[in-house]
Scaffold this active site. Structure first.
Site, PDB file in Angstrom:
ATOM      1  N   ARG A 170      87.300  19.606  -6.615  1.00 40.76           N
ATOM      2  CA  ARG A 170      88.553  19.681  -7.383  1.00 40.76           C
ATOM      3  C   ARG A 170      89.558  20.599  -6.698  1.00 40.76           C
ATOM      4  NH1 ARG A 170      88.752  18.769 -13.030  1.00 40.76           N
ATOM      5  NH2 ARG A 170      89.836  20.728 -13.432  1.00 40.76           N
ATOM      6  N   ARG A 249      79.562  23.570 -21.931  1.00 39.04           N
ATOM      7  CA  ARG A 249      79.823  24.991 -21.737  1.00 39.04           C
ATOM      8  C   ARG A 249      80.864  25.367 -22.773  1.00 39.04           C
ATOM      9  NH1 ARG A 249      76.584  28.240 -19.764  1.00 39.04           N
ATOM     10  NH2 ARG A 249      78.107  29.616 -18.785  1.00 39.04           N
ATOM     11  N   GLU A 306      88.393  35.629 -20.370  1.00 39.58           N
ATOM     12  CA  GLU A 306      87.600  34.432 -20.652  1.00 39.58           C
ATOM     13  C   GLU A 306      86.147  34.656 -20.301  1.00 39.58           C
ATOM     14  OE1 GLU A 306      90.670  31.166 -19.382  1.00 39.58           O
ATOM     15  OE2 GLU A 306      88.640  30.445 -19.006  1.00 39.58           O
ATOM     16  N   ASP A 356      91.331  16.100 -17.105  1.00 38.20           N
ATOM     17  CA  ASP A 356      92.526  16.939 -17.203  1.00 38.20           C
ATOM     18  C   ASP A 356      93.489  16.289 -18.203  1.00 38.20           C
ATOM     19  OD1 ASP A 356      92.056  19.104 -15.519  1.00 38.20           O
ATOM     20  OD2 ASP A 356      92.529  17.945 -13.726  1.00 38.20           O
TER      21      ASP A 356
HETATM   22  P1  FAD Z   1      90.664  17.974 -27.639  1.00 38.18           P
HETATM   23  O1  FAD Z   1      91.895  18.705 -27.216  1.00 38.18           O
HETATM   24  O2  FAD Z   1      89.374  18.679 -27.610  1.00 38.18           O
HETATM   25  O3  FAD Z   1      90.937  17.310 -29.034  1.00 38.18           O
HETATM   26  C1  FAD Z   1      89.921  16.787 -29.859  1.00 38.18           C
HETATM   27  C2  FAD Z   1      90.241  17.178 -31.283  1.00 38.18           C
HETATM   28  O4  FAD Z   1      89.329  16.528 -32.164  1.00 38.18           O
HETATM   29  C3  FAD Z   1      90.093  18.669 -31.548  1.00 38.18           C
HETATM   30  O5  FAD Z   1      91.294  19.188 -32.083  1.00 38.18           O
HETATM   31  C4  FAD Z   1      88.934  18.751 -32.544  1.00 38.18           C
HETATM   32  O6  FAD Z   1      89.071  19.816 -33.474  1.00 38.18           O
HETATM   33  C5  FAD Z   1      89.034  17.404 -33.234  1.00 38.18           C
HETATM   34  N1  FAD Z   1      87.778  16.964 -33.832  1.00 38.18           N
HETATM   35  C6  FAD Z   1      86.556  16.915 -33.245  1.00 38.18           C
HETATM   36  N2  FAD Z   1      85.639  16.475 -34.137  1.00 38.18           N
HETATM   37  C7  FAD Z   1      86.301  16.233 -35.281  1.00 38.18           C
HETATM   38  C8  FAD Z   1      85.900  15.763 -36.577  1.00 38.18           C
HETATM   39  N3  FAD Z   1      84.620  15.475 -36.841  1.00 38.18           N
HETATM   40  N4  FAD Z   1      86.832  15.626 -37.542  1.00 38.18           N
HETATM   41  C9  FAD Z   1      88.133  15.929 -37.289  1.00 38.18           C
HETATM   42  N5  FAD Z   1      88.569  16.383 -36.084  1.00 38.18           N
HETATM   43  C10 FAD Z   1      87.669  16.531 -35.104  1.00 38.18           C
HETATM   44  N6  FAD Z   1      93.722  20.255 -18.262  1.00 38.18           N
HETATM   45  C11 FAD Z   1      94.781  20.288 -17.422  1.00 38.18           C
HETATM   46  O7  FAD Z   1      95.370  19.246 -17.124  1.00 38.18           O
HETATM   47  N7  FAD Z   1      95.227  21.489 -16.904  1.00 38.18           N
HETATM   48  C12 FAD Z   1      94.644  22.677 -17.197  1.00 38.18           C
HETATM   49  O8  FAD Z   1      95.077  23.725 -16.709  1.00 38.18           O
HETATM   50  C13 FAD Z   1      93.508  22.662 -18.071  1.00 38.18           C
HETATM   51  N8  FAD Z   1      92.889  23.813 -18.401  1.00 38.18           N
HETATM   52  C14 FAD Z   1      91.812  23.787 -19.253  1.00 38.18           C
HETATM   53  C15 FAD Z   1      91.204  24.980 -19.569  1.00 38.18           C
HETATM   54  C16 FAD Z   1      90.114  25.006 -20.439  1.00 38.18           C
HETATM   55  C17 FAD Z   1      89.459  26.314 -20.796  1.00 38.18           C
HETATM   56  C18 FAD Z   1      89.633  23.769 -20.954  1.00 38.18           C
HETATM   57  C19 FAD Z   1      88.429  23.761 -21.870  1.00 38.18           C
HETATM   58  C20 FAD Z   1      90.246  22.566 -20.639  1.00 38.18           C
HETATM   59  C21 FAD Z   1      91.340  22.554 -19.781  1.00 38.18           C
HETATM   60  N9  FAD Z   1      92.009  21.373 -19.480  1.00 38.18           N
HETATM   61  C22 FAD Z   1      93.080  21.408 -18.607  1.00 38.18           C
HETATM   62  C23 FAD Z   1      91.621  20.067 -20.078  1.00 38.18           C
HETATM   63  C24 FAD Z   1      92.373  19.753 -21.371  1.00 38.18           C
HETATM   64  O9  FAD Z   1      92.152  20.758 -22.348  1.00 38.18           O
HETATM   65  C25 FAD Z   1      91.862  18.418 -21.910  1.00 38.18           C
HETATM   66  O10 FAD Z   1      91.975  17.402 -20.948  1.00 38.18           O
HETATM   67  C26 FAD Z   1      92.573  17.919 -23.184  1.00 38.18           C
HETATM   68  O11 FAD Z   1      92.923  18.940 -24.063  1.00 38.18           O
HETATM   69  C27 FAD Z   1      91.647  16.944 -23.898  1.00 38.18           C
HETATM   70  O12 FAD Z   1      92.276  16.366 -25.008  1.00 38.18           O
HETATM   71  P2  FAD Z   1      91.410  15.582 -26.072  1.00 38.18           P
HETATM   72  O13 FAD Z   1      92.352  15.064 -27.080  1.00 38.18           O
HETATM   73  O14 FAD Z   1      90.497  14.632 -25.375  1.00 38.18           O
HETATM   74  O15 FAD Z   1      90.423  16.678 -26.683  1.00 38.18           O
HETATM   75  N1  UDP Z   2      85.980  27.859  -8.437  1.00 39.37           N
HETATM   76  C1  UDP Z   2      85.478  28.933  -7.757  1.00 39.37           C
HETATM   77  N2  UDP Z   2      86.240  30.064  -7.635  1.00 39.37           N
HETATM   78  C2  UDP Z   2      87.468  30.160  -8.173  1.00 39.37           C
HETATM   79  C3  UDP Z   2      87.992  29.044  -8.876  1.00 39.37           C
HETATM   80  C4  UDP Z   2      87.223  27.907  -9.002  1.00 39.37           C
HETATM   81  O1  UDP Z   2      84.350  28.884  -7.272  1.00 39.37           O
HETATM   82  O2  UDP Z   2      88.104  31.216  -8.047  1.00 39.37           O
HETATM   83  C5  UDP Z   2      85.121  26.660  -8.572  1.00 39.37           C
HETATM   84  C6  UDP Z   2      84.297  26.645  -9.862  1.00 39.37           C
HETATM   85  O3  UDP Z   2      83.048  26.065  -9.548  1.00 39.37           O
HETATM   86  C7  UDP Z   2      85.061  25.724 -10.754  1.00 39.37           C
HETATM   87  C8  UDP Z   2      85.596  24.712  -9.732  1.00 39.37           C
HETATM   88  O4  UDP Z   2      85.897  25.499  -8.580  1.00 39.37           O
HETATM   89  O5  UDP Z   2      84.228  25.107 -11.699  1.00 39.37           O
HETATM   90  C9  UDP Z   2      86.812  23.951 -10.184  1.00 39.37           C
HETATM   91  O6  UDP Z   2      87.820  24.887 -10.510  1.00 39.37           O
HETATM   92  P1  UDP Z   2      88.986  24.519 -11.512  1.00 39.37           P
HETATM   93  O7  UDP Z   2      89.956  25.630 -11.517  1.00 39.37           O
HETATM   94  O8  UDP Z   2      89.443  23.148 -11.194  1.00 39.37           O
HETATM   95  O9  UDP Z   2      88.191  24.509 -12.885  1.00 39.37           O
HETATM   96  P2  UDP Z   2      88.723  24.349 -14.383  1.00 39.37           P
HETATM   97  O10 UDP Z   2      88.711  25.727 -14.953  1.00 39.37           O
HETATM   98  O11 UDP Z   2      90.088  23.721 -14.328  1.00 39.37           O
HETATM   99  O12 UDP Z   2      87.725  23.455 -15.005  1.00 39.37           O
END
Ligand code: FAD
Ligand code: UDP
Length: 374
Positions: A170, A249, A306, A356
């Site tokens: 990635r 996770r 985090e 994403d």
């Molecule tokens: P969700 O946003 O999880 O929505 C699902 C919803 O369903 C939730 O609100 C949940 O409460 C609801 N739900 C579940 N079960 C039920 C139920 N039984 N009844 C009613 N409601 C329910 N993507 C990027 O492009 N850039 C980033 O920088 C990025 N950073 C991220 C960082 C983190 C820590 C994480 C975890 C993800 C990140 N992502 C990022 C990915 C991004 O969050 C997801 O791609 C996106 O939010 C997924 O949308 P979704 O609608 O599939 O899921």
């Molecule tokens: N990663 C790492 N060091 C860093 C940032 C990322 O080793 O400082 C690795 C880690 O394994 C992570 C992967 O690169 O799961 C992908 O990173 P990304 O930022 O895309 O992860 P996200 O948080 O968006 O899932």
């Protein structure tokens, strides 16, 4: 009665609801949390949009998706450039000439390439079989040891030798002086926050949203409300964990409001050593503009540490765990979806995919086209 019952008001649910509504269908969106927007939810704290479920930077190469989101928000020109802190040594991310210069003192791309090749050859890896081997064959052992190994093991709770190679692919590796974390044509943060963007998607007379409503708590009654269901919750929960739970996770955020204008000088700092218990610290104000310390227009700042952990029942599922065991389990649940012809499983949890935001939007738009035939 509605045409569609949509479980989850995250991006997938909101985009699908919007698409259905614009084709004249009525939608009831159920959301178990007390707010819309799923994991991209942002809330205002002292004029700062805090990303409550982790930093979200929108980036895409998909022109259709980029045009689509512009309908619901203006985006700023934020470029993600996290820095890595390894025991106080600061490195640029993703791996680029600034990183190689700091690590080895090399100045030219040829010198950096030679150094990487030397370390690759010494490691003797021809066909990388796991994340460790993939990382070493991409950037060599020094970078693997200082910037990848500790961070990855903290994030995934497993040794790098037990993780799939694709996770590290990635990240770009560049022989240029370019700290832009993403290889994407378009990137930015919606001005006014993600919640406002999702609110605009859901803002349609044919869409009704009910918060604090868990579909699974009363599923038979809800099922009678609509002919078709879009389910964006965890796929294993839909089937009552019949084959056992899929692994996720989870992430815990410790958020603090600090009485100082500038804590770390960057939106994201990754702590890449194994000893620091958190993976990264986000300073939310730096995702936005006009908040530079010089003006001190915002004298305070909000940071989130985090912590990554294994998901336990009751915790928020965040990242699907991509290993063979869970892939096999997922295949068994996917086979069961054939018994549910009126349910569309979508999104990060419904498909158990490391999506994403732009991929989730593209998937929801694609599913709507399939559903409505145009
Ligand atoms: P969700 O946003 O999880 O929505 C699902 C919803 O369903 C939730 O609100 C949940 O409460 C609801 N739900 C579940 N079960 C039920 C139920 N039984 N009844 C009613 N409601 C329910 N993507 C990027 O492009 N850039 C980033 O920088 C990025 N950073 C991220 C960082 C983190 C820590 C994480 C975890 C993800 C990140 N992502 C990022 C990915 C991004 O969050 C997801 O791609 C996106 O939010 C997924 O949308 P979704 O609608 O599939 O899921
Ligand atoms: N990663 C790492 N060091 C860093 C940032 C990322 O080793 O400082 C690795 C880690 O394994 C992570 C992967 O690169 O799961 C992908 O990173 P990304 O930022 O895309 O992860 P996200 O948080 O968006 O899932």
């Amino acid at each position: 009665m509605y045409d569609y019952l949509i479980v989850g008001a995250g991006l997938y649910g909101a985009v699908f609801a919007r698409e259905a509504a614009e084709r004249g269908k009525t939608c009831l969106v159920l959301e178990k949390r007390g707010h819309i927007a799923g994991n991209v939810y942002t809330e205002q704290v002292e004029g700062i949009h805090v990303h409550r479920y982790g930093a979200h930077i929108f980036h895409t190469n998909n022109a259709e998706v980029w045009r689509y989101v512009q309908r619901f928000a203006d985006f700023n020109r934020f470029t993600n450039s996290p820095v890595a802190n390894y025991h106080g040594e600061i490195y640029s991310l993703p791996f680029n000439m600034y990183t190689f210069n700091r690590m080895w003192g090399v100045v030219t791309p040829a010198e950096a390439a030679a150094k990487i090749e030397e370390q690759q050859r010494a490691a003797g890896i021809t066909e990388p079989r796991n994340l460790e081997e993939q990382a070493i064959s991409l950037v060599g052992t020094d970078i693997y040891e200082k910037l990848i190994k500790g961070y990855t093991q903290k994030q995934w709770g497993r040794p790098c030798t037990e993780l799939p190679a694709f996770i590290i692919r990635r990240l770009p590796v560049r022989l240029t002086y370019d700290n832009n974390y993403f290889n994407a044509l378009w990137q930015g943060i919606p001005m006014g926050g993600y919640t406002a963007m999702v609110q605009r998607m859901l803002d349609h007379p044919a869409i009704e949203v009910r918060l604090n409503t868990d579909f699974l708590a009363d599923r038979e009654a809800w099922k009678r409300q609509a002919a078709r269901i879009v389910y964006t919750g965890p796929i294993d929960a839909w089937f009552d964990f019949r084959f056992g739970p899929l692994a996720y996770r989870s992430v815990r955020f410790e958020t603090e409001l600090l009485d100082q204008p500038n804590f770390q000088g960057n939106a994201a700092v990754n702590y890449t050593d194994a000893e620091t218990p958190w993976t990264r610290i986000i300073e939310h104000k730096w995702f936005e503009f006009g908040k530079d310390a010089a003006g001190n227009d915002l004298p305070r700042t909000v940071i989130s540490r985090e912590y990554s952990s294994e998901w336990q029942p009751g915790a928020e599922p965040y990242y699907p765990v991509n290993d063979e065991k869970n892939a096999a389990l997922l295949a068994r649940y996917q086979a069961l979806t054939r018994e549910e012809p009126n349910v569309l499983f979508g999104g990060r949890l419904g498909e158990y995919k490391y999506y994403d935001m732009d991929q989730v939007i593209a998937a929801a738009l694609g599913k709507a086209r399939e559903e409505f035939g145009s």
